[in-house]
Design a protein around this motif. Structure first.
Motif, short mmCIF file in Angstrom:
data_model
loop_
_atom_site.label_atom_id
_atom_site.label_comp_id
_atom_site.label_asym_id
_atom_site.label_seq_id
_atom_site.Cartn_x
_atom_site.Cartn_y
_atom_site.Cartn_z
N HIS A 62 11.30 28.31 -30.99
CA HIS A 62 12.08 29.54 -30.93
C HIS A 62 11.28 30.72 -31.50
O HIS A 62 11.27 31.81 -30.91
CB HIS A 62 13.38 29.32 -31.73
CG HIS A 62 14.46 30.30 -31.43
ND1 HIS A 62 14.96 30.53 -30.16
CD2 HIS A 62 15.16 31.14 -32.27
CE1 HIS A 62 15.91 31.44 -30.23
NE2 HIS A 62 16.05 31.83 -31.50
N LEU A 63 10.62 30.46 -32.60
CA LEU A 63 9.80 31.52 -33.19
C LEU A 63 8.61 31.84 -32.31
O LEU A 63 8.24 33.02 -32.13
CB LEU A 63 9.31 31.08 -34.58
CG LEU A 63 10.37 30.97 -35.67
CD1 LEU A 63 9.78 30.36 -36.93
CD2 LEU A 63 10.96 32.35 -35.98
N ALA A 64 7.98 30.81 -31.76
CA ALA A 64 6.82 31.03 -30.91
C ALA A 64 7.18 31.84 -29.67
O ALA A 64 6.34 32.57 -29.12
CB ALA A 64 6.21 29.68 -30.50
N ALA A 65 8.45 31.74 -29.26
CA ALA A 65 8.90 32.50 -28.09
C ALA A 65 9.24 33.95 -28.42
O ALA A 65 9.68 34.71 -27.56
CB ALA A 65 10.12 31.82 -27.48
N GLY A 66 9.07 34.32 -29.71
CA GLY A 66 9.29 35.71 -30.10
C GLY A 66 10.67 36.03 -30.59
O GLY A 66 11.01 37.21 -30.76
#
Length: 523
Positions: A58-62
């Motif tokens: 989720h974080l990697a997706a921004g």
């Protein structure tokens, strides 16, 4: 009564993960040396890892997640650069290192860690399995963070005291380990481990919850249940000592007013007086502190039932923020860190317990006063003859008992109504649950002191009654109680300082080692 027997809890091991913990599980860990073990259930373990993996994706997706790539509290509007996201959890632990007051004792620290571990094991906090393993290590190797008791408003959870748990995992601050204070890093080194590097959200997950108030509530509940049973037994002994009436505890009286706790307290007293002749003694009706004792004790008994429900619901909840749904892959921003249920339970418990102190103190006042004791010597002095004029028996003990009772009653002012807006009015309504729990523990300590004094006085009075009548036969449970007390405090003939004996008896009551039990009475 809402107490359960600890014999059904494995004294060696409590399993965490995929099951509900009971108050007795926490007490077994905190007070009886039980270890904890993470469940071997593959589905539970997969759920834990699935939540952490989703958060990383989720974080990697921004995506923006509170406390992971934003500031904390009122600073939630501040975006944290991705380059600093990994550093954020440790920063949270550090700036919350400002607790004061006495440090939680070992039992309390263990209860806190067990409560936090179980909450994170619910599987909605987005933490890794290794974090749960390290929390289990704190318990099993007795690496106990030195947690200052003061500094939590009980929403956004127990942030400041729990920062000491998070810091210990990261190798910072001091801990108790192998009987001495050392740095957390030194303790991990002695165990052959490196301190844990907290992943994004793990600092927040550790700190943003109700584990301190809940752990303390579990300990308070257990001590209160023990006191209820002891107060009933001491009431029975006081009845004998005052030459009172067993008829006040007739079962039909309590069937006519069917509060379960009240009826159970009366049944305890009735069983302890079994075989005692039911003839009117000096009065047709004993004074209220004897006759109405089940009605006082029963309030606590009935309250413990709903308090167990609320404490165990809190214990078995995901109570941090945000929550991470590993199945629906959602981030849920809410307020489960709010400790209102624990606050209300602890405010209620301290009131019910303080009423036990008041009850026992009033019973003791009858015993020492020769105007009301139905023939007992003034102040329960055991001396006869000329030296009786200079002996004062339990006079000062009763004064001290009243002092402890008054202090206990003073502490019943509810903490939960003293919400304070704080943290730039982000935390503008808070629970004060941890203060309520700490108040409750103080009331318990004072009431245990009153119970210790009353135990010594009741036994002294009963011995004097037997000496006076030469015919009184004590029921077996009360004879057993008297023998237990005699092992700590012999008959008071000539006046002596009783502090050491009172301290020893208080410690036994607090530890649950003394409850006036009799083999075969089922309690």
């Amino acid at each position: 009564m809402a107490e359960r027997d600890l014999s059904d809890v494995d004294a060696r091991e409590v399993v965490i993960g995929g099951r509900r913990l009971s108050i007795e599980d926490v007490v077994a860990v905190a007070r009886h040396g039980a270890a904890v073990r993470l469940s071997d259930d593959a589905a539970w373990r997969a759920r834990i890892e699935r939540g952490a993996a989703f958060l990383r994706r989720h974080l990697a997706a921004g995506a923006t997640v509170y406390g992971v790539n934003t500031g904390y509290g009122d600073a939630c509007v501040v975006d944290v650069p991705m380059a600093l996201v990994e550093a954020l959890p440790l920063q949270l632990t550090r700036y919350h290192g400002c607790g004061l007051g006495e440090y939680l004792d070992d039992a309390a620290a263990l209860a806190v860690i067990a409560a936090r571990l179980n909450s994170l094991a619910y599987g909605m906090s987005g933490v890794r399995l290794v974090l749960l393993e390290r929390l289990a290590d704190l318990v099993n190797h007795r690496v106990l963070p030195r947690i200052p008791a003061e500094g939590s408003v009980g929403a956004s959870g127990d942030l400041t005291p729990l920062s000491y748990v998070a810091a210990a995992l990261a190798g910072e601050r001091d801990v108790q380990f192998r009987g001495a204070a050392c740095t957390a890093r030194e303790a991990w080194r002695a165990l052959g481990r490196e301190p844990l590097v907290l992943a994004p959200k793990e600092g927040l997950a550790l700190m943003n919850g109700t584990a301190v108030m809940t752990g303390l509530a579990c300990l308070a509940f257990a001590r209160a249940a023990q006191l209820a049973r002891l107060a009933a037994r001491l009431t029975a002994l006081a009845t004998v000592a005052l030459d009172g009436r067993a008829a006040h505890f007739d079962a039909l009286i309590f069937e006519a007013k069917p509060h379960a706790g009240q009826g159970e307290a009366a049944a305890w007293i009735r069983a302890d007086l079994a075989g005692r002749p039911d003839t009117p003694g000096h009065r047709l009706q004993d004074r209220y502190s004897i006759r109405c004792a089940p009605h006082v004790i029963g309030v606590l008994g009935d309250a413990l039932a709903w308090m167990r429900r609320d404490i165990e619901n809190e214990l078995n909840s995901a109570n941090d923020n945000p929550l991470i749904d590993p199945d629906g892959e959602r981030v849920l921003h809410g307020g489960n860190f709010y400790g209102g249920h624990i606050a209300f339970a602890m405010d209620g418990l301290k009131t019910a317990v303080a009423n036990l102190a008041d009850l026992m103190d009033r019973q003791m006042a009858l015993l020492v006063d020769d105007k009301f004791s139905n023939g007992l010597p003034r102040n329960l002095t055991g001396v006869r003859g000329e030296r009786a004029a200079i002996n004062h028996g339990f006079k000062a003990v009763q004064i001290s008992s009243s002092a402890w009772t008054a202090e206990a009653l003073k502490h019943t002012l509810p903490a939960s109504v003293f919400s304070r807006s704080t943290e730039a009015h982000n935390q503008d309504k808070v629970s004060m649950g941890t203060i309520a729990a700490r108040d409750c523990l103080r009331v318990l300590q004072l009431t245990e002191q009153v119970a210790a004094a009353h135990a010594l006085a009741c036994v002294q009075a009963a011995r004097l009654r037997v000496r006076m009548t030469q015919t009184t036969v004590l029921p077996a449970p009360l004879a057993s109680l008297m023998a237990e007390v005699a092992a700590t405090s012999p008959f008071v003939d000539e006046d002596r300082a009783l502090e050491a004996e009172l301290r020893a008896m208080t410690a036994r009551i607090a530890a649950g080692d003394f409850i006036g039990r009799h083999a075969g009475d089922g309690q």
